[in-house]
Design a protein around this motif. Structure first.
Motif, short mmCIF file in Angstrom:
data_model
loop_
_atom_site.label_atom_id
_atom_site.label_comp_id
_atom_site.label_asym_id
_atom_site.label_seq_id
_atom_site.Cartn_x
_atom_site.Cartn_y
_atom_site.Cartn_z
N SER A 1 15.62 3.20 3.47
CA SER A 1 16.14 4.34 2.48
C SER A 1 17.31 3.22 1.65
O SER A 1 18.18 2.79 2.52
CB SER A 1 16.64 5.33 2.68
N GLY A 2 17.40 2.82 0.49
CA GLY A 2 18.44 2.39 -0.15
C GLY A 2 18.29 0.95 -0.35
O GLY A 2 18.96 -0.03 -0.72
N GLU A 3 17.17 0.31 0.39
CA GLU A 3 17.08 -1.11 0.53
C GLU A 3 15.62 -1.65 -0.30
O GLU A 3 15.52 -2.81 -0.43
CB GLU A 3 17.00 -1.37 1.88
N VAL A 4 14.78 -0.75 -0.65
CA VAL A 4 13.38 -0.82 -1.18
C VAL A 4 13.50 -0.31 -2.55
O VAL A 4 14.36 0.60 -3.07
CB VAL A 4 12.32 -0.47 -0.11
N SER A 5 12.55 -0.88 -3.13
CA SER A 5 12.04 -0.40 -4.66
C SER A 5 11.74 0.98 -4.53
O SER A 5 11.31 1.72 -3.58
CB SER A 5 10.94 -0.94 -5.03
N GLN A 6 12.07 1.68 -5.71
CA GLN A 6 11.41 3.24 -6.04
C GLN A 6 10.12 3.32 -5.82
O GLN A 6 9.55 4.46 -5.70
CB GLN A 6 12.04 3.68 -7.09
N LEU A 7 9.33 2.21 -6.05
CA LEU A 7 7.89 2.24 -5.90
C LEU A 7 7.37 2.47 -4.71
O LEU A 7 6.04 2.73 -4.23
CB LEU A 7 7.22 0.90 -6.73
N SER A 8 8.71 2.21 -3.45
CA SER A 8 8.06 2.38 -2.09
C SER A 8 7.59 3.84 -1.91
O SER A 8 8.19 4.66 -2.57
CB SER A 8 9.19 1.84 -1.21
N GLY A 9 6.83 4.32 -1.02
CA GLY A 9 6.56 5.56 -0.48
C GLY A 9 5.33 5.68 -0.19
O GLY A 9 4.27 4.83 -0.01
N SER A 10 4.74 7.12 0.33
CA SER A 10 3.45 7.33 0.68
C SER A 10 2.42 6.85 -0.56
O SER A 10 2.60 7.53 -1.86
CB SER A 10 3.29 8.65 1.00
N LEU A 11 1.30 6.38 -0.06
CA LEU A 11 0.25 6.30 -1.10
C LEU A 11 -0.89 7.42 -1.02
O LEU A 11 -1.80 7.19 -1.72
CB LEU A 11 -0.41 4.81 -0.71
N GLY A 12 -0.68 8.17 -0.01
CA GLY A 12 -1.70 9.16 0.21
C GLY A 12 -2.74 8.70 1.29
O GLY A 12 -2.73 7.76 1.68
N SER A 13 -3.98 9.57 1.15
CA SER A 13 -5.10 9.50 1.96
C SER A 13 -6.35 9.12 1.05
O SER A 13 -6.55 9.57 0.19
CB SER A 13 -5.47 10.73 2.68
N PHE A 14 -7.22 8.01 1.68
CA PHE A 14 -8.19 7.66 0.82
C PHE A 14 -9.17 6.94 1.85
O PHE A 14 -8.50 6.66 2.90
CB PHE A 14 -8.04 6.82 -0.43
N GLN A 15 -10.32 6.55 1.42
CA GLN A 15 -11.22 5.77 2.10
C GLN A 15 -10.92 4.06 1.85
O GLN A 15 -10.41 3.90 0.65
CB GLN A 15 -12.92 6.03 1.95
N ILE A 16 -11.29 3.57 3.05
CA ILE A 16 -10.87 2.10 2.64
C ILE A 16 -11.60 1.49 1.52
O ILE A 16 -11.15 0.40 0.99
CB ILE A 16 -11.14 1.27 3.97
N ARG A 17 -12.81 1.96 1.32
CA ARG A 17 -13.58 1.52 0.12
C ARG A 17 -12.72 1.63 -1.20
O ARG A 17 -13.35 0.74 -2.10
CB ARG A 17 -15.05 1.80 0.18
N ASP A 18 -11.92 2.43 -1.20
CA ASP A 18 -11.41 2.60 -2.50
C ASP A 18 -10.32 1.86 -2.83
O ASP A 18 -9.78 1.84 -3.97
CB ASP A 18 -10.67 4.09 -2.53
N LEU A 19 -9.85 0.85 -1.88
CA LEU A 19 -8.65 -0.08 -2.05
C LEU A 19 -9.51 -1.36 -2.70
O LEU A 19 -10.65 -1.66 -2.62
CB LEU A 19 -8.15 -0.42 -0.63
N PRO A 20 -8.53 -2.09 -3.19
CA PRO A 20 -8.88 -3.36 -3.82
C PRO A 20 -9.49 -4.29 -2.78
O PRO A 20 -9.01 -3.95 -1.41
CB PRO A 20 -7.65 -4.04 -4.37
N LYS A 21 -10.44 -5.15 -3.00
CA LYS A 21 -11.12 -6.20 -1.96
C LYS A 21 -10.36 -6.90 -1.14
O LYS A 21 -10.33 -6.84 0.19
CB LYS A 21 -12.11 -7.16 -2.87
N ASP A 22 -9.23 -7.12 -1.88
CA ASP A 22 -8.12 -8.09 -0.88
C ASP A 22 -7.41 -7.52 0.01
O ASP A 22 -6.83 -8.08 1.18
CB ASP A 22 -7.23 -8.85 -1.93
N LEU A 23 -7.29 -5.99 -0.01
CA LEU A 23 -6.70 -5.13 0.75
C LEU A 23 -7.39 -4.35 1.99
O LEU A 23 -6.98 -4.15 2.82
CB LEU A 23 -5.79 -4.02 -0.05
#
Length: 425
Positions: free
Chosen positions: A330-352
């Protein structure tokens, strides 16, 4: 619409079972004045050159094959063989007092339209757009409905599957867990001797070339394959490596998905294989794993790279859960930080996908470049997908269907031997 309907004549609601053998047919050179000639006689039925040419047009339109004189010469004999079998099947149905009703035909066409995502009437529109004979296509559908019906009537009551057979099938499935398994389609071209006709070899090579240039495998298998799987576009489903002939398994195991093999010679004939996918039998696909993911992003305020790395190293050391990670950052990272939620791994970009597959729960990943800064990911929870055995009813049905298919092939072979078949081209 053409792209939508390339498999139009394959995904038939009433699946028929084909087991074709070669006849002594020489590819015709057809001129316009020969259209009323007789191509073949099957008992009391006549297949005219008009009928044959109309079916050739259907094969070309639905398979994305080039409309060339040479190709027509190559595919015409195979199409005539299929039409001869259809006549034999329809005649057998008539002897059992079965005729395809208009209602059954309409129901099959509506099912085709629905499965292909087309509105009512799209079947007729497809035929008109491609200038195809409706009579020819309906004849093919009627033959499939007739054959499926009479085979069921004739053999259904004679097929029984014992409980011990189901137990044995379950045992074999358990033993196969973790072994290579392939999702394949086949095209089979039979030969009668050790030295096949060079025209068959040329035809097989030509099919492979057309398939690799974009021709539709399902449609070509439907029109030309001489195996029982022809009516479903050559679809064999998932097959274990040790269930394939050695000549085929040695090729398939080295293929990449979405590729087509060269013609494979076996003692029966030539096989052309399309590998759609591969997996380990009864083993969950890692990409189906469901995860809950949290990210932290640093460096959004022109922080030096060394400071960004230091922040993430500290968070990695002091945070063992996603809740701790968010609290400590808290206070040291970007506001874009946080939970990304739940999903299947196949839904992520290939590099991730590979990255998160290897991260332990509660462990922050190594830094990843992100715009002008860095980001790191933490897996909060992971739910592995599970693969269970088919239930007893499904296994019972699978065994019964295989027996039905075998009986149907034998019945068609016997009917063909008893029939008077006179090929005139």
């Amino acid at each position: 619409m053409l792209l939508t309907y390339k498999k139009f004549f394959l995904v038939l609601f009433f699946a028929a079972i084909y087991y074709m053998v070669p006849y002594a047919i020489t590819p015709p050179l057809v001129k316009s004045e020969e259209i009323i000639r007789i191509a073949a006689v099957v008992n009391d039925d006549v297949i005219s050159m008009y009928d044959l040419l109309a079916r050739v047009e259907v094969a070309i339109a639905t398979s994305n094959l080039p409309n060339s004189k040479q190709l027509r010469k190559q595919i015409t004999p195979q199409i005539l063989r299929a039409m001869i079998d259809e006549r034999v099947q329809i005649q057998a149905a008539k002897r059992m007092d079965y005729t395809v009703s208009d209602q059954a035909l309409d129901a099959a066409i509506k099912t085709l339209e629905k499965r292909n995502g087309g509105p009512p009437g799209s079947f007729d529109q497809f035929l008109k757009t491609n200038k195809l004979s409706k009579e020819s296509v309906e004849s093919q559908i009627k033959a499939e409905i007739s054959w499926a019906t009479i085979v069921s009537r004739r053999f259904r009551s004679s097929i029984s599957v014992g409980e011990h057979e189901i137990d044995e099938a379950i045992g074999r499935l358990e033993d196969s867990r973790g072994k290579p398994e392939y999702l394949i389609n086949e095209i089979f071209l039979s030969v009668d001797n050790k030295s096949p006709d060079p025209r068959i070899i040329e035809f097989a090579d030509n099919l492979v070339a057309q398939l690799r240039e974009g021709a539709d495998f399902f449609s070509i298998a439907r029109q030309f394959s001489q195996s029982a799987s022809a009516s479903t576009g050559g679809d064999l489903g998932w097959i274990l490596e040790d269930q394939l002939p050695t000549e085929i398994s040695s090729i398939v195991k080295n293929m990449q998905p979405n590729k087509v093999s060269e013609p494979i010679r076996t003692y029966e004939g030539f096989f052309i294989i399309s590998l759609r996918s591969k997996r380990l039998a009864l083993t969950a696909n890692p990409l189906d794993t469901k995860i809950n993911l949290t990210q932290v992003i640093v460096g959004q305020n022109n922080q030096p790279k060394s400071l960004q790395v230091k922040i993430l190293d500290r968070l990695r050391t002091n945070s063992n859960t996603c809740e701790q990670l968010l609290k400590n950052s808290s206070g040291e990272v970007s506001q874009l930080s946080g939970s990304l939620g739940s999903f299947q791994i196949r839904d992520l970009p290939k590099d991730l996908q590979l990255l998160v597959s290897k991260i332990s729960i509660g462990k922050l990943s190594q830094p990843l470049n992100y715009n002008n800064g860095l980001r790191a990911l933490m897996v909060c929870s992971r739910q592995e997908s599970s693969v269970s055995l088919p239930n007893r009813e499904q296994i019972h049905l699978r065994i019964a269907n295989k027996r039905m298919e075998l009986l149907a092939r034998r019945h068609l072979r016997n009917l063909r031997r008893q029939a008077f078949i006179d090929v005139r081209i």
